[in-house]
Write an enzyme that holds these catalytic residues in place. Structure first.
Site, PDB file in Angstrom:
ATOM      1  N   LYS A 139     -31.789  29.063  28.297  1.00  0.00           N
ATOM      2  CA  LYS A 139     -32.913  28.171  28.582  1.00  0.00           C
ATOM      3  C   LYS A 139     -32.403  26.910  29.266  1.00  0.00           C
ATOM      4  O   LYS A 139     -31.254  26.548  29.004  1.00  0.00           O
ATOM      5  CB  LYS A 139     -33.723  27.824  27.338  1.00  0.00           C
ATOM      6  CG  LYS A 139     -32.947  27.394  26.093  1.00  0.00           C
ATOM      7  CD  LYS A 139     -32.021  26.212  26.106  1.00  0.00           C
ATOM      8  CE  LYS A 139     -32.423  24.873  26.559  1.00  0.00           C
ATOM      9  NZ  LYS A 139     -31.327  23.867  26.427  1.00  0.00           N
ATOM     10  N   TYR A 224     -38.101  23.434  24.437  1.00  0.00           N
ATOM     11  CA  TYR A 224     -38.265  23.919  23.051  1.00  0.00           C
ATOM     12  C   TYR A 224     -39.608  23.454  22.474  1.00  0.00           C
ATOM     13  O   TYR A 224     -40.237  24.177  21.709  1.00  0.00           O
ATOM     14  CB  TYR A 224     -37.154  23.368  22.162  1.00  0.00           C
ATOM     15  CG  TYR A 224     -35.810  24.011  22.341  1.00  0.00           C
ATOM     16  CD1 TYR A 224     -35.558  25.292  21.868  1.00  0.00           C
ATOM     17  CD2 TYR A 224     -34.760  23.318  22.947  1.00  0.00           C
ATOM     18  CE1 TYR A 224     -34.306  25.869  21.999  1.00  0.00           C
ATOM     19  CE2 TYR A 224     -33.507  23.895  23.088  1.00  0.00           C
ATOM     20  CZ  TYR A 224     -33.287  25.171  22.613  1.00  0.00           C
ATOM     21  OH  TYR A 224     -32.049  25.750  22.742  1.00  0.00           O
TER      22      TYR A 224
HETATM   23  P1  NAD Z   1     -21.380  23.087  29.521  1.00  0.00           P
HETATM   24  O1  NAD Z   1     -21.306  21.947  30.485  1.00  0.00           O
HETATM   25  O2  NAD Z   1     -20.659  22.964  28.238  1.00  0.00           O
HETATM   26  O3  NAD Z   1     -20.873  24.418  30.231  1.00  0.00           O
HETATM   27  C1  NAD Z   1     -21.229  24.767  31.541  1.00  0.00           C
HETATM   28  C2  NAD Z   1     -20.232  25.769  32.077  1.00  0.00           C
HETATM   29  O4  NAD Z   1     -20.559  26.034  33.443  1.00  0.00           O
HETATM   30  C3  NAD Z   1     -18.788  25.242  32.061  1.00  0.00           C
HETATM   31  O5  NAD Z   1     -17.946  26.275  31.644  1.00  0.00           O
HETATM   32  C4  NAD Z   1     -18.519  24.902  33.502  1.00  0.00           C
HETATM   33  O6  NAD Z   1     -17.156  25.051  33.855  1.00  0.00           O
HETATM   34  C5  NAD Z   1     -19.378  25.931  34.231  1.00  0.00           C
HETATM   35  N1  NAD Z   1     -19.734  25.530  35.593  1.00  0.00           N
HETATM   36  C6  NAD Z   1     -19.658  26.330  36.669  1.00  0.00           C
HETATM   37  N2  NAD Z   1     -20.034  25.673  37.765  1.00  0.00           N
HETATM   38  C7  NAD Z   1     -20.343  24.422  37.398  1.00  0.00           C
HETATM   39  C8  NAD Z   1     -20.779  23.273  38.085  1.00  0.00           C
HETATM   40  N3  NAD Z   1     -21.020  23.278  39.400  1.00  0.00           N
HETATM   41  N4  NAD Z   1     -20.995  22.147  37.369  1.00  0.00           N
HETATM   42  C9  NAD Z   1     -20.808  22.115  36.054  1.00  0.00           C
HETATM   43  N5  NAD Z   1     -20.392  23.183  35.319  1.00  0.00           N
HETATM   44  C10 NAD Z   1     -20.161  24.330  35.987  1.00  0.00           C
HETATM   45  O7  NAD Z   1     -22.927  23.381  29.287  1.00  0.00           O
HETATM   46  P2  NAD Z   1     -23.576  24.173  28.070  1.00  0.00           P
HETATM   47  O8  NAD Z   1     -23.987  23.205  27.041  1.00  0.00           O
HETATM   48  O9  NAD Z   1     -22.742  25.299  27.681  1.00  0.00           O
HETATM   49  O10 NAD Z   1     -24.929  24.697  28.768  1.00  0.00           O
HETATM   50  C11 NAD Z   1     -24.963  25.855  29.580  1.00  0.00           C
HETATM   51  C12 NAD Z   1     -26.361  26.447  29.535  1.00  0.00           C
HETATM   52  O11 NAD Z   1     -26.661  26.840  28.197  1.00  0.00           O
HETATM   53  C13 NAD Z   1     -27.475  25.499  29.970  1.00  0.00           C
HETATM   54  O12 NAD Z   1     -28.453  26.187  30.682  1.00  0.00           O
HETATM   55  C14 NAD Z   1     -28.043  25.009  28.650  1.00  0.00           C
HETATM   56  O13 NAD Z   1     -29.401  24.622  28.732  1.00  0.00           O
HETATM   57  C15 NAD Z   1     -27.858  26.214  27.774  1.00  0.00           C
HETATM   58  N6  NAD Z   1     -27.728  25.852  26.352  1.00  0.00           N
HETATM   59  C16 NAD Z   1     -28.469  26.512  25.440  1.00  0.00           C
HETATM   60  C17 NAD Z   1     -28.378  26.186  24.113  1.00  0.00           C
HETATM   61  C18 NAD Z   1     -29.193  26.908  23.095  1.00  0.00           C
HETATM   62  O14 NAD Z   1     -29.224  26.475  21.946  1.00  0.00           O
HETATM   63  N7  NAD Z   1     -29.821  28.019  23.438  1.00  0.00           N
HETATM   64  C19 NAD Z   1     -27.518  25.180  23.697  1.00  0.00           C
HETATM   65  C20 NAD Z   1     -26.734  24.539  24.650  1.00  0.00           C
HETATM   66  C21 NAD Z   1     -26.853  24.882  25.980  1.00  0.00           C
END
Ligand code: NAD
Length: 371
Positions: A139, A224
């Site tokens: 999401k 959410y």
């Molecule tokens: P994060 O920043 O921790 O991770 C993002 C990942 O994408 C990293 O590994 C990064 O290296 C990679 N990436 C590749 N290209 C990139 C770029 N151009 N810029 C930045 N990062 C890049 O983020 P996250 O918290 O893991 O979130 C990722 C996704 O998961 C989002 O869509 C977020 O909304 C979703 N999410 C969902 C939940 C949930 O509870 N369902 C919780 C957190 C995040």
């Protein structure tokens, strides 16, 4: 008036009394799907993007019954080495963003779970679909409703299934408020208040860059609130009014909103008022109905959740949300069945239409009709 007990909830989930008793003695991270006797098959999942949430998912997959963390897609070679070692991932199941499409030839991957910044969801979902892999996308599903439709169409075209990572659709407290609302256990719900926020402080975070996030806390957290309004009422909103909050931290919030508040109107006459914010911590849900109320706080984050109704406390087991969500999806796919509507791409598209209408309402100051 019927309040679902912890035991009857587990039974409703298709889990027997033995598992209910087990859940009662294990206070945390109980995998309630364990008791279901499935044929020992596993769905092979590749995580695409190895950031923070992918870490939660990897732990969930380890705790799951029907899933295996079989592959990874990462642009960072050091992460590939680290994850390969930690999760015993075969070298042939490790991809980067350039050679990702070769996954089409890999019979040992069934599904790609896209956990990248929001604006990248569309590209990687479509590439996974073209490679013939089922997809779970995090999401918010994408950054526009039109992108969501392209993703849905790409999956339809190649005959793969598309789910949105809506973990709360398998979370007992949230499923209970859905039941209380939809079954009108306390009569017609008239007003819902739901808010989610945390303090954001990292100026380099992609969530503050509009091109990658699609927007601020509304995209990340507000989705959410929109979701729980929709699943508690079982209705689609007809119109929305909305207001951006003030920008208190001008250094941080140059591209996306710092906070936003909105009011959804539903066909029954119910109103859902919500805020999502990056300037304070809040995580709550409250529904006022004709014959009582029900509430959760924490309601949306990773828990542990706490809830009560006008008849008393709610009590459900703490589950590993990621394990239970992935297991539920895996069982459907392993049986070659269709995913339930409430977690498919169509659901993500419906939410995205509402998010776009909220932004339009806040930007114009007008009431926006949602079609
Ligand atoms: P994060 O920043 O921790 O991770 C993002 C990942 O994408 C990293 O590994 C990064 O290296 C990679 N990436 C590749 N290209 C990139 C770029 N151009 N810029 C930045 N990062 C890049 O983020 P996250 O918290 O893991 O979130 C990722 C996704 O998961 C989002 O869509 C977020 O909304 C979703 N999410 C969902 C939940 C949930 O509870 N369902 C919780 C957190 C995040």
């Amino acid at each position: 008036m019927k309040i679902l007990s912890r035991r009857s909830f587990l039974q409703n989930m298709g889990v027997g009394a033995g598992a209910a008793a087990m859940a009662a003695t294990l206070p945390s991270f109980v995998n309630i799907s364990e008791a279901v006797n499935y044929e020992g098959k596993k769905l092979n999942i590749a995580l695409c993007g190895l950031g923070r949430y992918a870490g939660y998912l990897a732990s969930g997959l380890e705790a799951s019954t029907y899933c295996r963390l079989a592959g990874i897609i990462t642009g960072t070679p050091s992460k590939a080495v680290e994850w390969q070692k930690k999760y015993a991932i075969p070298q042939k199941n490790i991809y980067n963003y350039q050679n990702f499409d070769e996954i089409a030839n890999n019979k040992d991957i069934d599904l790609v779970y896209v956990v990248l910044p929001n604006a990248m969801h569309k590209e990687y979902t479509i590439r996974a679909a073209k490679a013939g892999k089922h997809v779970i996308v995090e999401k918010p599903m994408a950054i526009t409703a039109a992108d969501c439709r392209e993703m849905i169409d790409a999956c339809k075209k190649t005959g793969v299934q598309l789910a949105v990572g809506y973990r709360l659709h398998y979370e007992p407290y949230n499923m209970e408020i859905k039941r209380l609302g939809q079954e009108k256990v306390f009569g017609q719900v008239r007003l819902i208040e739901s808010s989610l926020g945390y303090k954001s402080g990292d100026p380099n975070e992609w969530r503050l860059k509009k091109a990658l996030s699609g927007g601020g806390p509304l995209m990340n957290l507000g989705v959410y609130c929109v979701q729980c309004n929709r699943y508690v009422l079982g209705e689609e909103p007809v119109s929305v009014t909305a207001q951006f909050g003030p920008v208190n931290n001008k250094n941080l919030f140059k591209e996306v909103e710092e906070s936003i508040t909105w009011q959804l109107q539903f066909p029954s006459g119910a109103v859902g008022t919500s805020s999502s914010t990056y300037n304070c911590n809040i995580d709550r849900f409250f529904a006022s109905a004709d014959e009582g109320f029900f509430e959760l706080s924490p309601a949306i984050s990773y828990g542990p959740f706490k809830g009560r109704t006008s008849k008393g406390e709610l009590s459900f087991p703490v589950i590993n949300q990621q394990a239970v969500q992935c297991d539920a999806i895996a069982k459907v796919l392993l049986e070659n069945k269709q995913l339930p509507n409430h977690i498919t791409g169509e659901e993500g598209w419906k939410d995205m239409k509402v998010l776009q209408a909220i932004y339009e309402a806040a930007a114009t100051g007008k009431k926006i009709m949602i079609s």
